[in-house]
Design an enzyme around this catalytic site. Sequence first.
Site, PDB file in Angstrom:
ATOM      1  N   CYS A  88      58.161  59.689  35.832  1.00  0.00           N
ATOM      2  CA  CYS A  88      57.407  60.137  37.002  1.00  0.00           C
ATOM      3  C   CYS A  88      55.947  60.285  36.603  1.00  0.00           C
ATOM      4  O   CYS A  88      55.649  60.822  35.533  1.00  0.00           O
ATOM      5  CB  CYS A  88      57.968  61.474  37.488  1.00  0.00           C
ATOM      6  SG  CYS A  88      57.134  62.147  38.927  1.00  0.00           S
ATOM      7  N   HIS A 130      63.765  58.400  44.570  1.00  0.00           N
ATOM      8  CA  HIS A 130      62.882  59.207  43.719  1.00  0.00           C
ATOM      9  C   HIS A 130      61.684  59.723  44.518  1.00  0.00           C
ATOM     10  O   HIS A 130      61.378  60.926  44.497  1.00  0.00           O
ATOM     11  CB  HIS A 130      62.408  58.355  42.534  1.00  0.00           C
ATOM     12  CG  HIS A 130      61.470  59.047  41.618  1.00  0.00           C
ATOM     13  ND1 HIS A 130      61.845  59.488  40.363  1.00  0.00           N
ATOM     14  CD2 HIS A 130      60.159  59.379  41.749  1.00  0.00           C
ATOM     15  CE1 HIS A 130      60.801  60.064  39.777  1.00  0.00           C
ATOM     16  NE2 HIS A 130      59.762  60.010  40.589  1.00  0.00           N
ATOM     17  N   GLU A 131      61.025  58.826  45.250  1.00  0.00           N
ATOM     18  CA  GLU A 131      59.845  59.224  46.021  1.00  0.00           C
ATOM     19  C   GLU A 131      60.224  60.091  47.220  1.00  0.00           C
ATOM     20  O   GLU A 131      59.518  61.047  47.554  1.00  0.00           O
ATOM     21  CB  GLU A 131      59.044  57.998  46.463  1.00  0.00           C
ATOM     22  CG  GLU A 131      58.546  57.122  45.328  1.00  0.00           C
ATOM     23  CD  GLU A 131      57.764  57.850  44.258  1.00  0.00           C
ATOM     24  OE1 GLU A 131      57.093  58.856  44.564  1.00  0.00           O
ATOM     25  OE2 GLU A 131      57.816  57.410  43.092  1.00  0.00           O
ATOM     26  N   HIS A 134      60.482  63.599  46.290  1.00  0.00           N
ATOM     27  CA  HIS A 134      59.183  64.271  46.197  1.00  0.00           C
ATOM     28  C   HIS A 134      58.795  64.896  47.538  1.00  0.00           C
ATOM     29  O   HIS A 134      58.212  65.986  47.566  1.00  0.00           O
ATOM     30  CB  HIS A 134      58.075  63.296  45.795  1.00  0.00           C
ATOM     31  CG  HIS A 134      57.910  63.119  44.321  1.00  0.00           C
ATOM     32  ND1 HIS A 134      57.591  64.149  43.463  1.00  0.00           N
ATOM     33  CD2 HIS A 134      58.012  62.005  43.549  1.00  0.00           C
ATOM     34  CE1 HIS A 134      57.505  63.690  42.240  1.00  0.00           C
ATOM     35  NE2 HIS A 134      57.754  62.388  42.262  1.00  0.00           N
TER      36      HIS A 134
END
Length: 173
Positions: A88, A130-131, A134
């Site tokens: 990351c 993954h994003e 966030h």
Amino acid sequence: MILPIIPYGAAVLRLVCQNITPDTPGLSQLITNMWATLERAKGAGLAAPQVNRPYRLFLVTAIDFKAVFINARILEYSEETNIDTEGCLSIPGIWEEVERSQSILLEYQDEHFVTHTCTFSGDIARAIQHEYDHTNGKLYLDYLPALRRSLLKNKLQDIAKGKIKAAYPMKVL
């Protein structure tokens, strides 16, 4: 303009981000700046909280793939999973194996606020998950066993304090 990436430990990385609209001030410039930042950092994806904006916005790029995701919602996760190494931009120098769904069904808006519902699989699905995490205040570290997170504690504290140098601009809040 290259934006500084916010490192691990900043509160913005743990926020559930807000939806955005076409009226969001400076949105077009933010997206342009995020692309420039992502290219400079040589990453696969970048979420708005990583540049200190609490928005449901992220970018993903790969060979023959480049997309903006606004107000994304994962509608379905496949039961089939895979394990691969993730890193990351907000956590430089740490790479860990993470289990994710092999494919996802995603509803999102593009940079023109056109709504799409698409299935993504493989590396693109991993990057999107993954994003997307966030924008929900979650980091890939949250998927690691407690013992592994404990072993990373000192490195993470150094990142949070700005003691780790990255190959791209970072800003400790």
